[in-house]
Motif scaffolding. Structure first.
Motif, mmCIF file in Angstrom:
data_model
loop_
_atom_site.group_PDB
_atom_site.id
_atom_site.type_symbol
_atom_site.label_atom_id
_atom_site.label_comp_id
_atom_site.label_asym_id
_atom_site.label_seq_id
_atom_site.Cartn_x
_atom_site.Cartn_y
_atom_site.Cartn_z
ATOM 1 N N ASP A 23 1.183 -1.469 0.127
ATOM 2 C CA ASP A 23 -0.131 -0.080 -0.116
ATOM 3 C C ASP A 23 0.650 1.176 0.163
ATOM 4 O OD1 ASP A 23 -2.491 -1.370 -0.168
ATOM 5 O OD2 ASP A 23 -2.637 -1.467 2.158
ATOM 6 N N ALA A 24 2.131 1.018 1.128
ATOM 7 C CA ALA A 24 2.587 2.228 0.810
ATOM 8 C C ALA A 24 3.446 2.456 -0.369
ATOM 9 C CB ALA A 24 3.546 2.385 2.089
ATOM 10 N N ALA A 25 3.930 1.515 -1.118
ATOM 11 C CA ALA A 25 4.541 1.612 -2.510
ATOM 12 C C ALA A 25 3.839 2.389 -3.287
ATOM 13 C CB ALA A 25 5.820 0.236 -2.691
ATOM 14 N N GLU A 26 2.594 1.891 -3.358
ATOM 15 C CA GLU A 26 1.415 2.350 -4.614
ATOM 16 C C GLU A 26 1.069 3.304 -4.113
ATOM 17 O OE1 GLU A 26 -0.445 2.114 -7.670
ATOM 18 O OE2 GLU A 26 1.318 1.521 -6.947
ATOM 19 N N LEU A 27 1.286 4.109 -3.192
ATOM 20 C CA LEU A 27 0.743 5.629 -2.760
ATOM 21 C C LEU A 27 2.092 6.926 -2.700
ATOM 22 C CD1 LEU A 27 -1.499 5.868 0.309
ATOM 23 C CD2 LEU A 27 -2.476 6.229 -1.596
ATOM 24 N N ALA A 28 2.800 6.317 -2.731
ATOM 25 C CA ALA A 28 4.203 6.726 -2.841
ATOM 26 C C ALA A 28 4.656 7.133 -4.378
ATOM 27 C CB ALA A 28 5.484 6.132 -2.307
ATOM 28 N N LYS A 29 4.151 6.067 -4.995
ATOM 29 C CA LYS A 29 4.167 6.658 -6.429
ATOM 30 C C LYS A 29 3.154 7.335 -6.880
ATOM 31 C CE LYS A 29 4.028 3.718 -10.725
ATOM 32 N NZ LYS A 29 3.741 2.427 -11.131
ATOM 33 N N TYR A 188 12.849 8.693 -6.082
ATOM 34 C CA TYR A 188 13.042 7.596 -5.947
ATOM 35 C C TYR A 188 12.347 7.124 -4.838
ATOM 36 C CZ TYR A 188 15.067 2.736 -5.765
ATOM 37 O OH TYR A 188 14.462 1.698 -5.471
ATOM 38 N N ASN A 189 11.349 5.565 -4.772
ATOM 39 C CA ASN A 189 10.238 5.553 -3.987
ATOM 40 C C ASN A 189 11.014 4.013 -3.745
ATOM 41 O OD1 ASN A 189 8.450 8.023 -4.617
ATOM 42 N ND2 ASN A 189 8.289 7.484 -2.363
ATOM 43 N N TRP A 190 11.038 3.776 -2.590
ATOM 44 C CA TRP A 190 11.193 2.633 -1.658
ATOM 45 C C TRP A 190 10.133 1.683 -1.651
ATOM 46 C CZ3 TRP A 190 15.015 6.004 -0.428
ATOM 47 C CH2 TRP A 190 16.470 6.296 -0.610
ATOM 48 N N LYS A 191 10.373 -0.143 -1.010
ATOM 49 C CA LYS A 191 9.013 -0.304 -1.165
ATOM 50 C C LYS A 191 8.447 0.061 -0.411
ATOM 51 C CE LYS A 191 10.054 -4.438 -4.451
ATOM 52 N NZ LYS A 191 10.441 -5.605 -4.827
ATOM 53 N N SER A 192 9.203 0.187 1.091
ATOM 54 C CA SER A 192 8.500 1.004 2.050
ATOM 55 C C SER A 192 7.319 2.077 2.217
ATOM 56 C CB SER A 192 8.856 0.903 3.630
ATOM 57 O OG SER A 192 10.717 2.050 2.779
ATOM 58 N N GLY A 193 7.976 2.512 0.683
ATOM 59 C CA GLY A 193 6.807 4.562 1.015
ATOM 60 C C GLY A 193 7.891 5.150 1.062
ATOM 61 N N ALA A 194 8.823 4.971 1.409
ATOM 62 C CA ALA A 194 10.264 6.189 1.780
ATOM 63 C C ALA A 194 10.620 6.272 0.964
ATOM 64 C CB ALA A 194 11.220 5.796 2.722
ATOM 65 N N GLY A 195 11.128 7.806 0.751
ATOM 66 C CA GLY A 195 11.619 7.960 -0.701
ATOM 67 C C GLY A 195 12.556 9.172 -0.419
ATOM 68 N N ILE A 196 12.877 9.740 -1.536
ATOM 69 C CA ILE A 196 13.870 10.302 -0.967
ATOM 70 C C ILE A 196 14.008 11.766 -2.525
ATOM 71 C CG2 ILE A 196 15.907 9.233 -2.600
ATOM 72 C CD1 ILE A 196 17.929 10.953 -0.117
ATOM 73 N N VAL A 222 5.077 7.436 3.636
ATOM 74 C CA VAL A 222 4.285 7.594 3.946
ATOM 75 C C VAL A 222 3.933 6.371 4.834
ATOM 76 C CG1 VAL A 222 2.441 6.489 2.383
ATOM 77 C CG2 VAL A 222 3.395 7.461 1.011
ATOM 78 N N THR A 223 2.598 7.125 5.644
ATOM 79 C CA THR A 223 1.832 5.807 7.024
ATOM 80 C C THR A 223 0.979 5.786 6.990
ATOM 81 O OG1 THR A 223 2.295 5.820 9.340
ATOM 82 C CG2 THR A 223 2.771 8.088 8.960
ATOM 83 N N GLN A 228 -6.680 7.445 8.403
ATOM 84 C CA GLN A 228 -6.094 8.414 7.973
ATOM 85 C C GLN A 228 -4.458 8.013 6.572
ATOM 86 O OE1 GLN A 228 -7.797 11.351 6.617
ATOM 87 N NE2 GLN A 228 -6.316 10.932 4.973
ATOM 88 N N LYS A 229 -4.542 7.532 5.543
ATOM 89 C CA LYS A 229 -3.600 7.707 5.163
ATOM 90 C C LYS A 229 -2.750 9.207 5.469
ATOM 91 C CE LYS A 229 -4.570 3.464 2.782
ATOM 92 N NZ LYS A 229 -5.738 2.824 4.210
ATOM 93 N N THR A 230 -0.840 9.404 4.913
ATOM 94 C CA THR A 230 -0.404 10.689 5.019
ATOM 95 C C THR A 230 0.961 10.048 4.985
ATOM 96 O OG1 THR A 230 -1.714 10.923 7.630
ATOM 97 C CG2 THR A 230 0.176 12.641 7.032
ATOM 98 N N GLN A 231 0.468 11.515 4.720
ATOM 99 C CA GLN A 231 2.978 11.305 3.823
ATOM 100 C C GLN A 231 3.545 12.465 4.718
ATOM 101 O OE1 GLN A 231 3.852 12.109 -0.330
ATOM 102 N NE2 GLN A 231 5.344 10.325 0.028
ATOM 103 N N PHE A 232 4.269 12.707 5.185
ATOM 104 C CA PHE A 232 4.659 13.523 5.839
ATOM 105 C C PHE A 232 6.357 14.326 4.397
ATOM 106 C CE2 PHE A 232 2.828 11.508 8.808
ATOM 107 C CZ PHE A 232 2.290 12.502 9.756
ATOM 108 N N VAL A 233 6.475 14.984 4.441
ATOM 109 C CA VAL A 233 7.443 14.790 3.247
ATOM 110 C C VAL A 233 8.645 16.562 4.041
ATOM 111 C CG1 VAL A 233 8.433 16.094 0.862
ATOM 112 C CG2 VAL A 233 6.599 15.345 1.382
#
Length: 262
Positions: A23-29, A188-196, A222-223, A228-233
């Motif tokens: 879920d995190a990977a798809e949302l991050a994408k 770039y996003n990892w499968k965990s949903g973390a990105g840089i 992404v968490t 509530q699904k949320t992204q922090f940047v």
């Protein structure tokens, strides 16, 4: 500044736990794609210091909801409005403060529902003179074209966004507007949903012949906060160019994005 960035890395790492990687990977994408079919409500806060000869400061909270609308089975319309809430000190004169809304920019991108090789969208952009302070508004209504294109593969997203706005109505005593905004970006996003990632924000004022250029490196996660699904940047802001007397020494960006997947 180093303490802020290290703290951010620590907090974003914590946010990853307890969230399904798929879920995190798809949302991050989808979040890396400005015209993805995903309802989101970002609150992007930019704080800049050491601006100009008076070493002023400016805080800009951009409220920028994104709503996709299905036109038919082949075309989506992705609408986005950016409403800035601004507070600034020592910018216009020593000891002076201005606060309120800045002018809003509304965009609508018409994009193919299925695009395999290159994702793209085009449409209109509108400048809405909703600013509540004379120093924070052009007092001009404007319009022009906007476009975005990007490629996603193996966790990478590379693309760019552009718009050009000309004033067409408004206060005759204010200068006309002819302004271009260009934003190349890479993530770039990892499968965990973390990105840089990073983007550049180039604003060209054709009437005044001035350029403003920012470089914004970021880290993201992404968490879920409850349901509530949320992204922090978060990341620093580097002011590479600005009109004379308006360059900032440094700044930082923090974003909270509330997600509403279908």
């Amino acid at each position: 500044m180093k303490k802020i960035i290290l703290s951010a890395f620590f907090l974003l790492a914590i946010f990853q736990f307890g969230f399904a990687q798929d879920d995190a990977a798809e949302l991050a994408k989808k979040l890396a794609n400005p015209i993805a079919s995903l309802i989101s409500v970002p609150f992007q806060n930019n704080t800049d210091y050491g601006i100009g000869s008076l070493k002023g400061s400016r805080n800009t909270m951009n409220i920028q909801p994104v709503v996709p609308i299905s036109i038919n089975k082949n075309i989506n319309m992705i609408t986005r409005i950016v409403v800035p809430v601004i507070t600034q000190y020592n910018i216009t004169a020593p000891g002076e403060k201005q606060a309120g809304l800045g002018d809003a920019v509304m965009s609508a991108f018409f994009s193919p529902t299925n695009s395999e090789k290159l994702t793209w969208g085009v449409g209109p952009a509108l400048l809405l003179p909703v600013g509540t302070n004379d120093f924070l508004t052009t007092k001009k209504f404007g319009m022009g074209p906007t476009a975005v294109a990007l490629k996603q593969m193996n966790g990478w997203t590379v693309g760019g966004l552009i718009n050009q706005i000309w004033s067409v109505a408004g206060n005759a005593e204010r200068p006309d507007v002819s302004q271009m905004f260009v934003q190349p970006f890479v993530n770039y996003n990892w499968k965990s949903g973390a990105g840089i990632g990073a983007n550049m924000e180039w604003t060209q004022n054709w009437k005044a012949s001035t350029s403003t250029l920012w470089l914004n490196p970021t880290i993201s996660a992404v968490t879920s906060l409850g349901k509530q699904k949320t992204q922090f940047v978060v990341g620093p802001r580097l002011n590479l160019a600005a009109p004379e007397g308006g360059k900032a020494d440094w700044g930082w960006r923090a974003v909270v994005i509330f997600l509403f997947p279908k």
